[in-house]
Motif scaffolding. Structure first.
Motif, PDB file in Angstrom:
ATOM      1  N   GLU A 134      55.777 -42.808  94.184  1.00  0.00           N
ATOM      2  CA  GLU A 134      56.450 -42.800  95.477  1.00  0.00           C
ATOM      3  C   GLU A 134      56.078 -41.518  96.213  1.00  0.00           C
ATOM      4  N   VAL A 135      56.107 -41.581  97.540  1.00  0.00           N
ATOM      5  CA  VAL A 135      55.684 -40.455  98.372  1.00  0.00           C
ATOM      6  C   VAL A 135      56.880 -39.857  99.096  1.00  0.00           C
ATOM      7  N   LEU A 136      56.987 -38.546  99.047  1.00  0.00           N
ATOM      8  CA  LEU A 136      58.005 -37.843  99.817  1.00  0.00           C
ATOM      9  C   LEU A 136      57.552 -37.773 101.266  1.00  0.00           C
ATOM     10  N   GLU A 137      58.207 -38.513 102.139  1.00  0.00           N
ATOM     11  CA  GLU A 137      57.836 -38.522 103.547  1.00  0.00           C
ATOM     12  C   GLU A 137      58.295 -37.230 104.217  1.00  0.00           C
ATOM     13  N   LEU A 138      57.481 -36.766 105.147  1.00  0.00           N
ATOM     14  CA  LEU A 138      57.747 -35.517 105.855  1.00  0.00           C
ATOM     15  C   LEU A 138      57.789 -35.790 107.355  1.00  0.00           C
ATOM     16  N   GLU A 139      58.568 -34.974 108.076  1.00  0.00           N
ATOM     17  CA  GLU A 139      58.598 -35.069 109.534  1.00  0.00           C
ATOM     18  C   GLU A 139      58.267 -33.714 110.131  1.00  0.00           C
ATOM     19  N   SER A 140      57.682 -33.729 111.315  1.00  0.00           N
ATOM     20  CA  SER A 140      57.300 -32.489 111.968  1.00  0.00           C
ATOM     21  C   SER A 140      58.506 -31.814 112.604  1.00  0.00           C
ATOM     22  N   ALA A 141      58.617 -30.503 112.352  1.00  0.00           N
ATOM     23  CA  ALA A 141      59.667 -29.685 112.964  1.00  0.00           C
ATOM     24  C   ALA A 141      59.080 -28.297 113.186  1.00  0.00           C
ATOM     25  N   GLU A 142      58.019 -28.250 114.004  1.00  0.00           N
ATOM     26  CA  GLU A 142      57.205 -27.051 114.106  1.00  0.00           C
ATOM     27  C   GLU A 142      57.970 -25.861 114.673  1.00  0.00           C
ATOM     28  N   GLN A 143      57.757 -24.716 114.029  1.00  0.00           N
ATOM     29  CA  GLN A 143      58.273 -23.444 114.510  1.00  0.00           C
ATOM     30  C   GLN A 143      57.085 -22.507 114.734  1.00  0.00           C
ATOM     31  N   ASN A 144      57.247 -21.569 115.662  1.00  0.00           N
ATOM     32  CA  ASN A 144      56.163 -20.642 115.996  1.00  0.00           C
ATOM     33  C   ASN A 144      56.174 -19.475 115.012  1.00  0.00           C
ATOM     34  N   LEU A 145      55.709 -19.734 113.806  1.00  0.00           N
ATOM     35  CA  LEU A 145      55.740 -18.711 112.765  1.00  0.00           C
ATOM     36  C   LEU A 145      54.797 -17.555 113.073  1.00  0.00           C
ATOM     37  N   CYS A 146      53.699 -17.846 113.760  1.00  0.00           N
ATOM     38  CA  CYS A 146      52.732 -16.776 114.062  1.00  0.00           C
ATOM     39  C   CYS A 146      53.325 -15.740 115.009  1.00  0.00           C
ATOM     40  N   ALA A 147      54.233 -16.156 115.880  1.00  0.00           N
ATOM     41  CA  ALA A 147      54.889 -15.196 116.770  1.00  0.00           C
ATOM     42  C   ALA A 147      55.825 -14.293 115.975  1.00  0.00           C
ATOM     43  N   ARG A 148      56.455 -14.847 114.972  1.00  0.00           N
ATOM     44  CA  ARG A 148      57.390 -14.068 114.154  1.00  0.00           C
ATOM     45  C   ARG A 148      56.655 -13.208 113.128  1.00  0.00           C
ATOM     46  N   VAL A 149      55.528 -13.720 112.637  1.00  0.00           N
ATOM     47  CA  VAL A 149      54.746 -12.998 111.633  1.00  0.00           C
ATOM     48  C   VAL A 149      53.293 -12.930 112.119  1.00  0.00           C
ATOM     49  N   PRO A 150      52.949 -11.931 112.917  1.00  0.00           N
ATOM     50  CA  PRO A 150      51.584 -11.841 113.453  1.00  0.00           C
ATOM     51  C   PRO A 150      50.511 -11.816 112.364  1.00  0.00           C
ATOM     52  N   GLU A 151      50.847 -11.312 111.183  1.00  0.00           N
ATOM     53  CA  GLU A 151      49.879 -11.276 110.087  1.00  0.00           C
ATOM     54  C   GLU A 151      49.450 -12.679 109.676  1.00  0.00           C
ATOM     55  N   LEU A 152      50.327 -13.656 109.886  1.00  0.00           N
ATOM     56  CA  LEU A 152      49.954 -15.035 109.566  1.00  0.00           C
ATOM     57  C   LEU A 152      48.829 -15.503 110.476  1.00  0.00           C
ATOM     58  N   ALA A 153      48.915 -15.182 111.766  1.00  0.00           N
ATOM     59  CA  ALA A 153      47.844 -15.553 112.696  1.00  0.00           C
ATOM     60  C   ALA A 153      46.514 -14.947 112.255  1.00  0.00           C
ATOM     61  N   GLU A 154      46.561 -13.718 111.742  1.00  0.00           N
ATOM     62  CA  GLU A 154      45.342 -13.064 111.270  1.00  0.00           C
ATOM     63  C   GLU A 154      44.776 -13.780 110.045  1.00  0.00           C
ATOM     64  N   MET A 155      45.654 -14.201 109.136  1.00  0.00           N
ATOM     65  CA  MET A 155      45.190 -14.905 107.941  1.00  0.00           C
ATOM     66  C   MET A 155      44.612 -16.276 108.307  1.00  0.00           C
ATOM     67  N   LEU A 156      45.213 -16.937 109.296  1.00  0.00           N
ATOM     68  CA  LEU A 156      44.714 -18.253 109.720  1.00  0.00           C
ATOM     69  C   LEU A 156      43.373 -18.144 110.435  1.00  0.00           C
ATOM     70  N   ALA A 157      43.083 -16.965 110.972  1.00  0.00           N
ATOM     71  CA  ALA A 157      41.811 -16.752 111.663  1.00  0.00           C
ATOM     72  C   ALA A 157      40.748 -16.146 110.751  1.00  0.00           C
ATOM     73  N   HIS A 158      41.094 -15.844 109.527  1.00  0.00           N
ATOM     74  CA  HIS A 158      40.157 -15.211 108.592  1.00  0.00           C
ATOM     75  C   HIS A 158      39.029 -16.191 108.246  1.00  0.00           C
ATOM     76  N   PRO A 159      37.806 -15.722 108.106  1.00  0.00           N
ATOM     77  CA  PRO A 159      36.694 -16.631 107.773  1.00  0.00           C
ATOM     78  C   PRO A 159      36.903 -17.412 106.475  1.00  0.00           C
ATOM     79  N   ALA A 160      37.705 -16.881 105.561  1.00  0.00           N
ATOM     80  CA  ALA A 160      37.926 -17.566 104.289  1.00  0.00           C
ATOM     81  C   ALA A 160      38.896 -18.738 104.406  1.00  0.00           C
ATOM     82  N   PHE A 161      39.676 -18.800 105.463  1.00  0.00           N
ATOM     83  CA  PHE A 161      40.775 -19.765 105.578  1.00  0.00           C
ATOM     84  C   PHE A 161      40.306 -21.210 105.464  1.00  0.00           C
ATOM     85  N   SER A 162      41.062 -21.992 104.659  1.00  0.00           N
ATOM     86  CA  SER A 162      40.838 -23.441 104.569  1.00  0.00           C
ATOM     87  C   SER A 162      42.014 -24.221 105.142  1.00  0.00           C
ATOM     88  N   ALA A 163      43.242 -23.972 104.620  1.00  0.00           N
ATOM     89  CA  ALA A 163      44.391 -24.749 105.090  1.00  0.00           C
ATOM     90  C   ALA A 163      45.689 -24.041 104.733  1.00  0.00           C
TER      91      ALA A 163
END
Length: 380
Positions: free
Chosen positions: A49-78
């Motif tokens: 069985e699959v746990l269904e998920l729903e979108s409830a997006e929050q602007n985490l990059c605004a709260r944690v600017p370091e996350l935006a940097e990690m998401l932009a890193h050349p190594a980033f996959s997902a």
């Protein structure tokens, strides 16, 4: 005489740098994105069985600017952040997808925490027992080590795990894990043979800093297989079902058929975050039934255990989990991390591929750990 042209498997053959092609820097990103079909042999499991998920997006990059940097890193996959059944934020690199399998490397060790905890709760194991009590043929490197010392990465022996050293034992271990081929004139090593070949056990009571050795998890795997009332493949199925994956869980297999819990798992980032939710539920399945050993997990957070090495020394290594008493998770070679906030129930999974020679960077992993910690604390 055969006229067929025959060459060694190019993906699994070791080059001059003592790395198989899929883990060489110029091929590593492709390798980590396709490891589930590059391993020598592999077990694949789907959830009932699959746990269904729903979108409830929050602007985490605004709260944690370091996350935006990690998401932009050349190594980033997902990246995927879940809370309860909601997707708080999900991102993927242009050459990847949040639903594609990715090597999670040592994050796989969290499965051994669950399996050993279950076996302890069922009375099949003792933390104070020595390895030789369960595996009488084990070599000198582990025979006298306790189960607890394996769980806490506090075993002192000759096994080396220095990713910058091409001759480190962790690379020889990869033959046994089904990640590479041995030299042409050598037979493939079984996991049991490899573990038994390790020498040099030294008693080291009172260890304050974790001495990270993936071979510890290999030995725990052999013990679990010996005492478990069900096959390890069935243990995996029960974890997969309790997590409710929408994709597949893949794990490489040794020649003697043992799952490579020390680092052979592959999951998409969304399903890795779902696995984190299982831990956040303290091992309860999708229906609230106890699947894991809840008391073992709770004790893991508060007990005394060796500290991680800097820059992750704000975490300790306890029962195959990295924790600060509130957050739990695990890092993985190449740039992987799962971080779970046991208070808020937030699960953050991050997958990436470092393309330097060693495939590892302490500073990068330290920054990733603190960033995911801050993200967990920022989720509303």
């Amino acid at each position: 005489m055969s006229r067929h042209r025959i060459i060694p498997n190019p993906d699994l053959t070791v080059g001059d740098d003592n790395k198989q092609r899929w883990n060489q820097p110029e091929f590593r990103r492709h390798g980590f994105h396709n490891a589930h079909r590059l391993f020598r042999r592999c077990l694949m499991v789907r959830s009932r069985e699959v746990l269904e998920l729903e979108s409830a997006e929050q602007n985490l990059c605004a709260r944690v600017p370091e996350l935006a940097e990690m998401l932009a890193h050349p190594a980033f996959s997902a990246f995927c952040c879940l809370k309860d059944d909601q997707i708080i934020l999900e991102k993927a690199a242009n050459d990847f997808s949040a639903l594609a399998p990715h090597s999670i490397q040592s994050v796989t060790k969290l499965h051994i925490h669950i399996i050993i905890g279950r076996l302890l709760g069922q009375g099949h194991l003792s933390l104070d027992a020595q390895v030789c009590d369960y595996l009488p043929d084990m070599g000198s490197g582990y025979a006298k080590a306790t189960v607890q010392s394996l769980l806490d990465m506090s075993v002192d022996n000759d096994f080396t795990e220095d990713y910058a050293d091409p001759k480190a034992d962790c690379y020889a271990e990869e033959v046994a894990l089904g990640w590479r081929l041995p030299d042409a004139d050598e037979a493939e090593t079984t996991l049991a043979e490899f573990a038994a070949s390790i020498t040099g056990f030294r008693a080291n009571s009172g260890v304050r800093q974790a001495d990270y050795k993936s071979a510890n998890t290999d030995v725990l795997t052999l013990i679990a297989a010996k005492v478990s009332p069900i096959p390890l493949a069935e243990q995996i199925e029960e974890i997969v079902d309790a997590s409710g994956y929408e994709g597949a869980f893949h794990i490489s297999l040794s020649k003697d058929g043992y799952p490579a819990f020390s680092g052979g798992g592959c999951l998409c980032v969304r399903d890795l975050a779902r696995f984190g939710l299982l831990l956040a539920r303290e091992g309860r399945d999708l229906y609230g039934r106890t699947m894991a050993n809840t008391s073992f997990l709770q004790e893991t957070l508060i007990r005394h255990a060796p500290a991680m090495t800097p820059p992750k020394n704000w975490l300790k290594y306890s029962n195959q989990i990295m924790t600060d008493g509130r957050l739990i998770g695990h890092a993985g070679y190449g740039g992987q991390f799962l971080m779970v906030d046991m208070v808020s129930g937030t699960s953050c999974a991050f997958l990436s591929v470092l393309e330097n020679d060693s495939g590892y960077d302490d500073a990068y992993m330290g920054e990733l750990a603190t960033t995911l910690r801050d993200v967990c604390f920022s989720v509303i």
